[in-house]
Design a protein around this motif. Structure first.
Motif, mmCIF file in Angstrom:
data_model
loop_
_atom_site.group_PDB
_atom_site.id
_atom_site.type_symbol
_atom_site.label_atom_id
_atom_site.label_comp_id
_atom_site.label_asym_id
_atom_site.label_seq_id
_atom_site.Cartn_x
_atom_site.Cartn_y
_atom_site.Cartn_z
ATOM 1 N N HIS A 200 99.547 -94.697 2.718
ATOM 2 C CA HIS A 200 98.141 -94.398 2.462
ATOM 3 C C HIS A 200 97.536 -95.277 1.377
ATOM 4 C CE1 HIS A 200 100.201 -92.012 -0.563
ATOM 5 N NE2 HIS A 200 99.081 -91.934 -1.221
ATOM 6 N N TRP B 192 88.346 -90.262 1.825
ATOM 7 C CA TRP B 192 89.153 -89.165 2.362
ATOM 8 C C TRP B 192 89.828 -89.582 3.654
ATOM 9 C CZ3 TRP B 192 89.696 -84.940 -0.718
ATOM 10 C CH2 TRP B 192 88.908 -84.956 -1.862
ATOM 11 N N ALA C 203 95.799 -84.862 -3.550
ATOM 12 C CA ALA C 203 96.691 -85.977 -3.191
ATOM 13 C C ALA C 203 97.912 -85.968 -4.098
ATOM 14 C CB ALA C 203 95.961 -87.308 -3.332
ATOM 15 N N ARG D 106 89.999 -82.395 2.465
ATOM 16 C CA ARG D 106 91.178 -81.868 1.783
ATOM 17 C C ARG D 106 92.227 -82.930 1.459
ATOM 18 N NH1 ARG D 106 87.875 -78.574 1.347
ATOM 19 N NH2 ARG D 106 87.990 -76.360 1.820
ATOM 20 N N LYS D 107 92.152 -84.130 2.076
ATOM 21 C CA LYS D 107 93.190 -85.129 1.858
ATOM 22 C C LYS D 107 92.580 -86.416 1.311
ATOM 23 C CE LYS D 107 97.193 -87.283 3.771
ATOM 24 N NZ LYS D 107 98.133 -87.497 4.763
ATOM 25 N N CYS E 24 97.386 -91.429 -4.733
ATOM 26 C CA CYS E 24 96.254 -92.104 -4.105
ATOM 27 C C CYS E 24 95.945 -93.349 -4.906
ATOM 28 C CB CYS E 24 95.032 -91.196 -4.007
ATOM 29 S SG CYS E 24 94.267 -90.760 -5.586
ATOM 30 N N LYS F 104 92.429 -90.121 -0.202
ATOM 31 C CA LYS F 104 93.142 -91.394 -0.052
ATOM 32 C C LYS F 104 92.937 -92.323 -1.235
ATOM 33 C CE LYS F 104 93.191 -93.647 3.752
ATOM 34 N NZ LYS F 104 92.902 -94.374 4.969
#
Length: 141
Positions: A3, A41, A106, A77-78, A109, A80
């Motif tokens: 990621h 995200w 995270a 919610r995620k 990130c 990057k």
């Protein structure tokens, strides 16, 4: 660290541009230190935020948290990546509270720090917050 590597240069430039644009909207009548942040995200959406100060200093909200909270309110919610920009010569650095809020979304990130000359310094959350405490300590994954 997949990621951290899958961001195109174009997306990184857009993230930086949005963070720089956000600091121009900061409400900083006390510190006169505008900060802008833009978060990327997993959905591909980008949300930006600026710092907003308050006469009751403890109620001030940092740009990083402002950006993250706006994204969370839209269902993200995620996390990057985040770009944090200031108009000064020195590079910004997220405060401890912001580092912990980043960690909520995270385990790691990309963190892009941008000064007023447009220079960048790239790091990651694990470097800024080693041995961190996250949601997995409170829930079963």
């Amino acid at each position: 660290m997949e990621h951290l590597l899958d961001m195109t240069p174009e997306v990184q430039k857009e993230l930086i541009r949005r963070a720089q644009d956000a600091y121009s909207k900061a409400y900083v009548p006390y510190s006169h230190y505008p900060v802008g942040a833009a978060t990327l995200w997993a959905s591909g959406n980008i949300f930006s935020g600026c710092n907003v100060e308050n006469a009751s200093y403890g109620l001030t909200v940092c740009a990083e948290r402002n950006s993250i909270f706006q994204a969370a309110a839209h269902g993200e919610r995620k996390l990057k990546a985040i770009a944090i920009a200031v108009p000064t010569e020195t590079f910004p650095s997220p405060c401890g509270a912001c580092r912990q809020v980043l960690r909520e979304f995270a385990r790691d990130c990309r963190v892009i720090l941008v000064n007023g000359q447009g220079q960048t310094r790239i790091t990651d959350l694990k470097t800024l917050l080693p041995d961190s405490f996250g949601p997995e300590y409170l829930t079963e994954e």
